[in-house]
Scaffold this active site. Structure first.
Site, PDB file in Angstrom:
ATOM      1  N   GLU A 129      36.510  26.576  40.851  1.00  0.00           N
ATOM      2  CA  GLU A 129      37.285  27.382  41.917  1.00  0.00           C
ATOM      3  C   GLU A 129      36.387  27.385  43.349  1.00  0.00           C
ATOM      4  OE1 GLU A 129      37.485  31.066  40.060  1.00  0.00           O
ATOM      5  OE2 GLU A 129      38.845  30.277  38.217  1.00  0.00           O
ATOM      6  N   CYS A 169      42.447  39.426  38.539  1.00  0.00           N
ATOM      7  CA  CYS A 169      41.864  39.622  39.681  1.00  0.00           C
ATOM      8  C   CYS A 169      42.718  39.584  40.778  1.00  0.00           C
ATOM      9  CB  CYS A 169      40.791  38.585  39.850  1.00  0.00           C
ATOM     10  SG  CYS A 169      40.884  37.141  40.103  1.00  0.00           S
TER      11      CYS A 169
END
Lengths: 657, 657
Positions: free
Chosen positions: A325, A421
């Site tokens: 990521e 998240c």
């Protein structure tokens, strides 16, 4: 330069109020159900990784167990606590927009629960309290202990500021004191830092509200310690006799992933996990400002340039690859395999905001706006109940289904994720949107965003009332009424970089103003009900990427005002790669109140390649027939609103003749 | 239709003899050192996966331990034995090109060792014999037991045919008998198949040399059993009480990965792991031919079309993604993230060859040629000592280094891999290249490839000598001398699909011939020293991909004869994405004996986009300046020869105006 307190800003904006309302009325209650395992939904994994626990959240349950109210084991990610904290932070901001006794009661109960879960020495982390007491602070590469603490501290400051209740702040201070006792330069303390930056942000906020210098010092310590010993995180793992990992897979990452490859002030490029990076920069900019450390602010500027001038998507998304990521290298911005995590765009907004508090420069405000109106809100469906982790710029449903390298690119926003998240991160950003509109120093009120609001801010000892009215982002006309109390001061208006022509009037007359670094400064003695009118010409623009961005070469993205547009299959049929825009396109804009809850849609005469029948089943051919195109009316919709109708292809970058 | 025995074909070709010589003189001895852990080289991992054992090969050592000559454990992949078998097969083919007593002695010793490692009941697999006797045939999803057996059988048939020594064949029959006792429809046998197809190929070859029907029946059984119960592989794992995996990671794959999602004859698309798929098809085509099963041959044709008309790169590479080294979906052919494993191209050659034995059709020969001259030999450096697993069509060294999604795309061929399937697979293919030139039936000699050779083949009871002389692939002129013994028969010449104009003469005179399915048939009474001259016009062609191939849209690949070309940074500078070919390009071809061991290079006047200084540090811009290009002389080199000079960018598909 400083923020305006959120409770002094009343957002009255059509565009943003809707989001704030959904968050408060739908998302926060829904999220509460998820955290309590009462939401009857399927929780999706972000990837096809079965090692990820996704069946339930268990987040509140973990606190109950840690508090001794229930028996059992911790469940979920090691950072599951942060879901509760981000929820609490969103609640706090939501409460500033209007009383909600029931919600406040629920929040108070959660705070009580958190207090009970906190250990006597201030330590707070349900995973370790429940199941791994002996492993505390021993595996910071994976533990997220300080990350969770940072989120709790942010939430506590927000809740204290919203409600004036200081219980939550006391828990936060006790926690910060615990961390302060355990980390630092002094002998006997851990000379280290968390694998995921966040505590640093929390500590700067805690300092601002408590004025306790120790917290700023500790935040500064984490900033300066990071990367000093680039091997710290790994060495700690090696020293742990218990080899059982806490978070599977983290071990494979090198120091760069954690921005720990060299001291932060020596780092010159945006590297590693994108969310970690922007959280780090957010704290760095704030510590630089609060401590007046020039070296730190210079590092901020270098890192700002790296991320925004070399490694940012036109939507304000960041993170070029799903694997880690993370950032990859300059100009590497693939549109269909990238990550562009919602959280990373949210973090970029934080970073931009803290840069603006250091220096009012258009480059910061422009990115803040770009990220907010595009890659941030694309993370949420229009109904506020479905969310993207990954915000692609090009989607083909077949690829998402059949190419494992694109399985992270979802075609539809799922309801919730195992690693939750992004939705709460969006929730806390949307409920605090007002915070990003202004900053001020002794002389000047800076307007960074054009969002209708009514605010009061103290300047030269007077409460100045500023009122903005606008139909932004659809119209470029902004009316600002200033209740100036006959004071001499400056109002600085950001002139967005997308605007080539604008006009400023005060009380319907042209005025003198200076333009510096993307801001127009109007200095005068302001009287009651002075009216500033800013008129930004909002044209459709064809944006080109730097030619070194291989994946965008020969293409344009359509932008109008702050909004980046895209083509969706729903409006334009499939095989979007066959579409091109001819030279000299006429764009027609129209506000369509029926479309996607009301958007300005853009129409243009494009061309679509005609796939001749003679291709038949052939895969390759050396026939040199002329390429033929047919005219095709194209409909562009705002990027943030994609994937709210039927599944289909989407693309932002369109071939240009 | 049948093969010509390899020992009756003497390849005298300039292009291929060089490869055969390097394989025999360098690669086979080098590989022998690797297998014995005596090569002083760094063995690379194919990926950054540390679970892959790569420090040493240990392959011969495993046999010594299994044979009881040494003590120790098995090391390496569970399929490490197959490295030795593929080496042996390459040795066998190499021996047909000329005596080599020393090499033959080494091979005989290996065969003795294998014999000693074989268990009394015929079972042969060092991993299981050494370390997991109780797990035999219990975890076929991951075990590769029949895969290794298939490779041994292939090697044994090759060695027997090359040397006439039947010891190796006896070991093979004993092994096949063991498998036959353990697998089949009958009660008490395992109703199943291996996770990796290969045994089926071995069994058809063993049948052909032994004429033992049981082996064909067993091969046919594995073909028909596969996918009948699509859950077989997984169920077997679940039934195993010992849950310890034999090959980590395999467990995540679904039935489709193993081509076990439905019965083979019902499969309509090329799915799953590309090498497995082509091995399956290779066997399927041969079993169809040997048993005359129409349903099977029809399935072959459907699968042939799927792979070659929808899922094959212009280089003959297959496997669109590294994740699972597999197929994805129709027209999904990304050039910089694909797998295009060397082994898969080799397997496609096998499949094409076996299709040609069913039916002489140009579509099979064309793909055979395309794959061989491009994606197969690009797997090997010109010095024969470095190898690619992955054969990309577009490379940027920065991306290979910094983008984890492209870390499998190497810029340089490594010396050897931990999973050493590709180099030995190439070795056995190159040493047996003669096998692919001809097939024959009772009436006709089919010429599929144009490779200089002298061969003898029995037709109508006579040994017919056929001699080819050509400078292929650089020149399209082929002279064939036929020692026809006054017999009436047909010579069929493949007319490659890249050739738009050709000319056939016999004894320098025009002749009558029929053209059918890509072959020109010349039927006559052939006299001694009849000379056939085939002249194929070799022009430079701009190949377009089907417009649904998104990644190639608006681009062309340059091909001349069977050779696909590419641009390399070495000749053309970097930023190859900025280069385009204007309309009406003149291509200039020139044989350069100094370049890359002698290749026809192609020059053309292209254009390169001028990156204007005003871009400076900007990432995005709405300036609508005219695009400017500068003329640039481009040099194309054969794709197979890329990455033999300095590291740099490479691309096959070039933008076309």
């Amino acid at each position: 330069m400083e923020d305006i307190k959120l409770k002094n800003i009343k957002v009255t904006d059509k565009f943003w109020s809707r989001y704030m309302k959904i968050v408060k009325e739908d998302m926060i209650p829904f999220q509460w159900k998820v955290l309590n395992d009462e939401a009857n939904i399927i929780i999706e994994r972000e990837r096809n990784d079965k090692s990820i626990p996704a069946e339930k959240s268990h987040a509140v349950e973990n606190f109950k167990i840690a508090a001794g109210l229930k028996k059992g084991h911790h469940y979920g990610y090691v950072f599951q606590d942060s879901d509760v904290y981000k929820w609490l932070e969103a609640v706090a901001y939501a409460l500033t927009t209007g009383e909600d006794k029931k919600l406040e009661k629920t929040a108070d109960e959660v705070i009580n629960l958190i207090e009970m879960a906190q250990e006597d020495d201030g330590y707070l982390d349900t995973y370790f309290t429940i199941d791994a007491k002996e492993r505390k602070f021993k595996r910071l590469l994976e533990s997220h202990e300080l990350y969770c603490a940072g989120h709790f501290i942010e939430a506590s400051v927000a809740y204290y500021e919203a409600t004036g209740k200081d219980k939550v702040l006391k828990i936060a201070c006790k926690l910060a004191d615990c961390i302060d006792r355990n980390f630092g330069r002094e002998e006997g303390k851990i000379h280290g830092y968390d694998g995921h930056e966040e505590i640093e942000i929390g500590l700067t906020k805690l300092y601002l509200v408590t004025k306790e210098e120790r917290y700023l010092k500790l935040g500064r310590y984490f900033i300066t310690e990071r990367g000093k010993d680039s091997g710290f995180l790994r060495k700690q793992l090696e020293e742990d006799k218990n080899k059982q990992p806490i978070l599977i897979g983290m071990n494979n990452f090198e120091a760069e992933y954690f921005q720990a490859h060299k001291p932060i002030v020596k780092q010159e490029t945006a590297e590693g996990h994108a969310v970690r990076f922007v959280y780090m920069c957010t704290a760095l900019a704030e510590v630089a400002r609060l401590t007046g450390t020039k070296e730190m602010y210079n590092a901020c500027k270098v890192l700002w340039d790296s991320v925004t001038k070399k490694r940012m998507y036109v939507t304000g998304g960041i993170g070029s690859t799903v694997m880690g990521e993370r950032f990859t290298f300059d100009y590497d911005l693939p549109n269909d395999t990238m990550y562009c995590e919602t959280c990373a765009s949210v973090g970029l907004v934080f970073f931009a905001h803290n840069m603006l508090k250091n220096e009012p420069k258009g480059i910061f405000g422009d990115v803040l706006e770009r990220s907010l109106y595009n890659s941030c809100i694309s993370g949420m469906s229009l109904d506020g109940k479905h969310f993207f982790y990954v915000n692609p710029l090009e989607v083909d449903p077949k690829a998402s289904e059949r190419d494992p390298g694109k399985s992270h690119v979802k075609v539809k926003r799922p309801a919730w994720f195992g690693c939750a998240c992004c939705p709460p991160n969006l929730a806390r950003t949307l409920t605090s949107i007002g915070k990003y509109i202004y900053t001020k120093d002794e002389e000047t009120i800076y307007t960074h965003l054009y969002i209708s609001n009514e605010s009061s801010m103290n300047l030269k000892g007077e409460e100045i009332i500023v009122k903005q009215e606008t139909d932004y982002p659809w119209k470029g006309n902004v009316n600002i009424t200033v209740d100036g109390k006959d004071k001499e001061f400056t109002i600085a208006l950001r002139i967005p970089n997308w605007c080539n022509k604008y006009d400023i009037k005060v009380n319907e007359e042209a005025v003198k103003y200076d333009v510096l670094d993307g801001y127009a400064y109007i200095s005068r003695k302001w009287e009651d009900s002075d009216k500033v009118n800013l008129n930004l010409l909002m044209e459709v623009q064809e944006i080109k990427a730097n030619p070194y961005v291989k994946d965008d070469f020969g293409k344009v993205a359509i932008q109008r005002g702050p909004i980046v547009y895209c083509l969706e299959q729903e409006d334009n049929g499939k095989d979007l790669h066959l579409i091109k825009l001819p030279k000299n396109v006429q764009y027609k804009c129209e506000f369509d109140s029926e479309l996607l809850l009301g958007v300005v849609k853009i129409k243009a005469r494009g061309e679509k390649f005609i796939v001749k029948d003679d291709w038949g089943e052939s895969l390759y051919s050396s026939d040199d027939n002329e390429d033929l195109y047919e005219e095709k009316v194209l409909t562009f919709i705002p990027y943030y609103s994609w994937a709210n109708r039927n599944d289909g292809e989407m693309r932002v970058w369109i071939k240009k003749a």
